[in-house]
Design a protein around this motif. Structure first.
Motif, PDB file in Angstrom:
ATOM      1  N   UNK A  15       0.878  -1.158  -0.007  1.00  0.00           N
ATOM      2  CA  UNK A  15      -0.125  -0.023   0.061  1.00  0.00           C
ATOM      3  C   UNK A  15       0.967   1.268   0.018  1.00  0.00           C
ATOM      4  N   UNK A  16       0.254   2.232  -0.369  1.00  0.00           N
ATOM      5  CA  UNK A  16       1.242   3.709  -0.431  1.00  0.00           C
ATOM      6  C   UNK A  16       1.722   3.807  -1.832  1.00  0.00           C
ATOM      7  N   UNK A  17       2.583   4.788  -1.725  1.00  0.00           N
ATOM      8  CA  UNK A  17       3.333   5.136  -3.148  1.00  0.00           C
ATOM      9  C   UNK A  17       4.687   5.105  -2.885  1.00  0.00           C
ATOM     10  N   UNK A  80      -0.943   6.484 -10.329  1.00  0.00           N
ATOM     11  CA  UNK A  80      -2.316   6.508 -10.313  1.00  0.00           C
ATOM     12  C   UNK A  80      -3.008   5.144 -10.825  1.00  0.00           C
ATOM     13  N   UNK A  81      -2.332   4.213 -10.989  1.00  0.00           N
ATOM     14  CA  UNK A  81      -2.636   2.873 -11.307  1.00  0.00           C
ATOM     15  C   UNK A  81      -2.762   1.800 -10.155  1.00  0.00           C
ATOM     16  N   UNK A 110      -0.839  15.728  -6.279  1.00  0.00           N
ATOM     17  CA  UNK A 110      -1.597  15.725  -4.956  1.00  0.00           C
ATOM     18  C   UNK A 110      -1.918  14.362  -4.547  1.00  0.00           C
ATOM     19  N   UNK A 111      -2.849  14.418  -3.802  1.00  0.00           N
ATOM     20  CA  UNK A 111      -3.109  12.995  -3.141  1.00  0.00           C
ATOM     21  C   UNK A 111      -4.198  12.144  -4.226  1.00  0.00           C
ATOM     22  N   UNK A 117       1.139  12.251  -2.204  1.00  0.00           N
ATOM     23  CA  UNK A 117       2.317  12.159  -3.204  1.00  0.00           C
ATOM     24  C   UNK A 117       3.744  12.394  -2.386  1.00  0.00           C
ATOM     25  N   UNK A 118       4.452  11.203  -2.435  1.00  0.00           N
ATOM     26  CA  UNK A 118       5.887  11.431  -1.649  1.00  0.00           C
ATOM     27  C   UNK A 118       6.644  12.621  -2.106  1.00  0.00           C
TER      28      UNK A 118
END
Length: 124
Positions: A15-17, A80-81, A110-111, A117-118
């Protein structure tokens, strides 16, 4: 080296970016480690030409497979995928190219549904 260790700290976090920097430094360190371990395997006589791996490089591959998939999923989240796009790599020829394009793309600003967004997150 800190980017590599950061990915290992998140061993199985899907999870996360993950920023491009995190993903590509991890990939670079893996390439260097695999080359060095392959050289050591070859010099020590532990390289098996039939399977194309040696003992040390094979163990390294096994140890690094989960964090590699996890950072790939987080990288896809950053664009975003969904993480399921990682499976496109199994499509011959075209799949790996599509995945490469996704990994090179810039972050969505953005979020998004996967988190902040890291790049924009300020570390205190």
């Amino acid at each position: 080296m800190s980017w590599y260790l950061e990915v290992l700290k998140k061993y199985a976090v899907f999870s996360g970016r993950a920023r491009r920097k995190e993903y590509w430094f991890f990939a670079l360190f893996n390439i260097i480690a695999i080359l060095v371990l392959g050289l050591v395997d070859n010099m020590a006589g532990m390289f098996n030409a039939e399977i194309g791996l040696g003992l040390l490089s094979g163990l390294y591959y096994l140890a690094i497979i989960v964090p590699s998939i996890a950072v790939s999923v987080r990288r896809l989240h950053d664009t975003g995928r969904t993480g399921w796009w990682v499976l496109i790599a199994f499509v011959p020829l075209v799949g790996a190219l599509i995945l490469l394009v996704f990994m090179v793309m810039d972050s969505k600003p953005g979020t998004n549904q996967y988190g902040d967004n890291p790049k924009e997150t300020v570390v205190a």
